[in-house]
Design an enzyme around this catalytic site. Structure first.
Site, short mmCIF file in Angstrom:
data_model
loop_
_atom_site.label_atom_id
_atom_site.label_comp_id
_atom_site.label_asym_id
_atom_site.label_seq_id
_atom_site.Cartn_x
_atom_site.Cartn_y
_atom_site.Cartn_z
N LYS A 114 -34.32 26.19 -37.79
CA LYS A 114 -33.24 25.66 -36.95
C LYS A 114 -33.85 24.74 -35.92
CE LYS A 114 -28.74 26.41 -36.60
NZ LYS A 114 -27.82 26.90 -37.62
N1 LIG Z 1 -21.40 23.20 -39.15
C1 LIG Z 1 -21.81 24.08 -40.05
O1 LIG Z 1 -21.85 23.79 -41.26
C2 LIG Z 1 -22.20 25.47 -39.65
C3 LIG Z 1 -21.99 25.95 -38.37
N2 LIG Z 1 -22.23 27.28 -38.10
C4 LIG Z 1 -21.99 27.82 -36.78
O2 LIG Z 1 -20.61 27.71 -36.46
C5 LIG Z 1 -20.46 27.54 -35.04
C6 LIG Z 1 -19.65 26.30 -34.77
O3 LIG Z 1 -20.33 25.20 -35.34
P1 LIG Z 1 -19.58 23.81 -35.64
O4 LIG Z 1 -18.17 24.06 -35.97
O5 LIG Z 1 -20.45 23.07 -36.57
O6 LIG Z 1 -19.69 23.13 -34.21
P2 LIG Z 1 -18.79 21.96 -33.59
O7 LIG Z 1 -19.64 21.31 -32.57
O8 LIG Z 1 -18.18 21.14 -34.67
O9 LIG Z 1 -17.61 22.77 -32.88
C7 LIG Z 1 -17.82 23.74 -31.89
C8 LIG Z 1 -16.46 24.12 -31.35
O10 LIG Z 1 -16.60 25.24 -30.48
C9 LIG Z 1 -15.93 24.96 -29.26
N3 LIG Z 1 -16.50 25.77 -28.20
C10 LIG Z 1 -17.71 25.67 -27.60
N4 LIG Z 1 -17.83 26.62 -26.67
C11 LIG Z 1 -16.68 27.34 -26.70
C12 LIG Z 1 -16.20 28.46 -26.00
N5 LIG Z 1 -16.93 29.02 -25.05
N6 LIG Z 1 -14.97 28.95 -26.31
C13 LIG Z 1 -14.21 28.38 -27.27
N7 LIG Z 1 -14.62 27.32 -27.98
C14 LIG Z 1 -15.82 26.81 -27.69
C15 LIG Z 1 -16.08 23.47 -29.06
O11 LIG Z 1 -15.15 22.95 -28.13
C16 LIG Z 1 -15.81 23.02 -30.51
O12 LIG Z 1 -14.41 23.02 -30.76
C17 LIG Z 1 -21.88 27.56 -34.48
O13 LIG Z 1 -22.22 28.89 -34.13
C18 LIG Z 1 -22.72 27.12 -35.67
O14 LIG Z 1 -24.06 27.56 -35.56
C19 LIG Z 1 -22.66 28.15 -39.07
C20 LIG Z 1 -22.88 27.72 -40.34
C21 LIG Z 1 -22.78 26.33 -40.72
O1 LIG Z 2 -26.34 23.43 -44.12
C1 LIG Z 2 -27.42 23.84 -43.75
O2 LIG Z 2 -28.45 23.57 -44.29
C2 LIG Z 2 -27.55 24.77 -42.57
C3 LIG Z 2 -26.28 25.00 -41.81
C4 LIG Z 2 -26.60 25.87 -40.63
O3 LIG Z 2 -27.26 25.44 -39.72
C5 LIG Z 2 -26.15 27.25 -40.61
O4 LIG Z 2 -25.75 27.78 -41.64
O5 LIG Z 2 -26.22 27.88 -39.53
#
Ligand SMILES: NC(=O)C1=CN([C@@H]2O[C@H](COP(=O)(O)OP(=O)(O)OC[C@H]3O[C@@H](n4cnc5c(N)ncnc54)[C@H](O)[C@@H]3O)[C@@H](O)[C@H]2O)C=CC1
Ligand SMILES: O=C(O)CCC(=O)C(=O)O
Length: 424
Positions: A114
């Site tokens: 990461k």
């Molecule tokens: N993007 C991906 O493919 C993956 C993401 N994740 C995890 O999913 C989570 C979200 O990631 P993404 O959707 O990619 O991020 P993103 O940056 O697209 O969205 C994050 C969202 O969370 C909101 N947020 C932040 N702090 C907050 C709080 N205290 N209360 C409510 N909402 C809050 C933001 O306003 C935004 O809407 C993270 O933990 C990330 O590690 C896990 C696996 C894969």
């Molecule tokens: O798509 C990936 O390779 C990793 C996504 C990621 O950061 C996660 O699953 O937390």
């Protein structure tokens, strides 16, 4: 074996210690050798970089960035890059370890890594973010590589940043190397289905768990915390499967409508409002944390770590939690949820759809061939369902929660790989 209380950890829960306390329980269940335990408890590599960036006003700001490789025994390490002010080394270490376990749970040939940069992308111009992304890539050009370490998006990053990363890495190699990163725009070799993949995996595992709990999706009330990539796709796809999404939230607060929020309208609003739900009229605004304790069937935390803690776990009313985010439940809260009989589909299973389709993207890049959207979704749905069933079966065999069962499946695979490779 009965559920074992996680080892107590100090006042503020540290994400790496939180990860380790679950690892310890699973390691005990498996009777893991001390040698393998000692190798897996620490990352193989931790890199800290300082990145001086010329800002638009001509000033120079120095940003701190990290890349942690937890393990590369199963294959090249894989994991996203986070841009957020709360990024810190212990968080990145925990997130890297979770990637190792996640890849092993869904049985894809990657280790875990990461990265992150302490920055607030919401307050930076596209030019500043581009310079920062290129500087980070340049500093880590010896670490990254399609057979070494393959980044992807995480909080605060997306296809745009992955395109810059690919371009900067390719320049350094003197040729186009699109397999160095996943989550790219389609035109640069991104995979169909990657954008929605994590939310889709959340939907698939939520439906599988709802079936076990005999919750009819058509009568289910769902709330989703976080309305970025993962949260908005999970909400869209659960709504498509008949569930009523009664609350969503982002950093601006939570929005509640007991008759169900029109998720398409919420997405349209967010897209036209600089990524924020602030001012959304299709629901009543409530305090962000109140979303977690609503009367629900399914709660999907899809924002960040440590939102379900000892301070609110006893007030959670949902029957099922499906963790779209990494680490949303603190280790101390696990036992409270268990006592209340709340089923939690853990992060390392529930959100593994993203890395699964990232793997497909890497495979397509290496083949020089593009899969159809249908092939991507059929294969990733199969992987997610099989992984859920395997973890569910393991939880029954060991009489442990789904979370500990997922760690058991993952650690067992990694430990066996060490043995077969003859390292010990
Ligand atoms: N993007 C991906 O493919 C993956 C993401 N994740 C995890 O999913 C989570 C979200 O990631 P993404 O959707 O990619 O991020 P993103 O940056 O697209 O969205 C994050 C969202 O969370 C909101 N947020 C932040 N702090 C907050 C709080 N205290 N209360 C409510 N909402 C809050 C933001 O306003 C935004 O809407 C993270 O933990 C990330 O590690 C896990 C696996 C894969
Ligand atoms: O798509 C990936 O390779 C990793 C996504 C990621 O950061 C996660 O699953 O937390």
């Amino acid at each position: 074996m009965a559920y074992i209380e996680p080892a107590p950890i100090k006042d503020k829960e540290n994400p790496f210690e939180s990860m380790m306390s679950r690892f310890d329980i699973a390691a005990k269940c498996l009777g893991l050798d001390d040698e393998v335990y000692n190798v897996l408890k620490s990352p193989v590599k931790q890199v800290i970089v300082n990145l001086p960036i010329t800002m638009d006003d001509g000033s120079v700001q120095v940003f701190e960035g990290y890349r942690v490789i937890h393990s590369n025994i199963l294959g090249p390490s894989k994991g996203g890059i986070r841009y957020d002010m709360d990024v810190h080394l212990d968080e990145v270490k925990a997130l890297a370890a979770w990637m190792t376990w996640k890849c092993a749970v869904v049985d894809i040939p990657y280790g875990g890594a990461k990265g992150g940069i302490i920055c607030n992308p919401r307050n930076m111009s596209p030019g500043e973010i581009e310079r920062l992304t290129r500087a980070y890539t340049g500093a880590l050009v010896e670490i990254f590589g399609p057979d070494r370490d393959i980044p992807a998006p995480d909080m605060g990053t997306g296809p745009r940043e992955m395109a810059w990363l690919m371009d900067e890495y390719s320049r350094a190699q003197g040729m186009t190397v699109n397999a160095v990163v996943t989550g790219k725009p389609l035109v640069l070799g991104g995979s169909l289905g990657r954008t929605e993949a994590t939310g889709r995996g959340v939907m698939i595992t939520a439906l599988a768990a709802m079936e076990k709990l005999k919750i009819n999706p058509y009568h289910a009330k769902v709330a989703v915390q976080g309305f970025g990539n993962v949260g908005s796709w999970a909400a869209t796809l659960l709504e498509e499967r008949g569930a009523s999404v009664v609350a969503v939230s982002d950093i601006s607060g939570a929005y509640y409508n007991d008759s169900g929020i029109d998720i398409n309208k919420a997405i349209e609003y967010r897209n036209a409002n600089n990524g924020s739900l602030e001012g959304f009229k299709g629901a009543e605004k409530i305090a962000g944390d109140d979303l977690l304790t609503l009367n629900l069937d399914v709660l999907v935390p899809a924002a960040k770590e440590d939102v379900i803690t000892v301070h609110n776990a006893d007030q959670i009313k949902a029957k099922l939690i499906v963790e779209g985010a990494n680490g949303p439940t603190s280790a101390k809260a696990d036992a409270l949820l268990n006592d209340k009989g709340i089923m939690a589909v853990p992060d390392i299973l529930a959100n593994a759809g993203g890395v699964t389709v990232s793997y497909f993207e890497w495979v397509q890049n290496r083949l020089g061939y593009k899969w159809t959207a249908d092939r991507v979704s059929r294969r990733s749905d199969r992987i997610m369902k099989d992984a859920f069933n395997n973890v569910f079966k393991t939880s029954q065999e060991y009489n442990v929660s789904l979370r500990i069962a997922a760690y058991i499946v993952a650690i067992d695979k990694v430990a066996k790989t060490y043995k077969f490779r003859g390292r010990f």
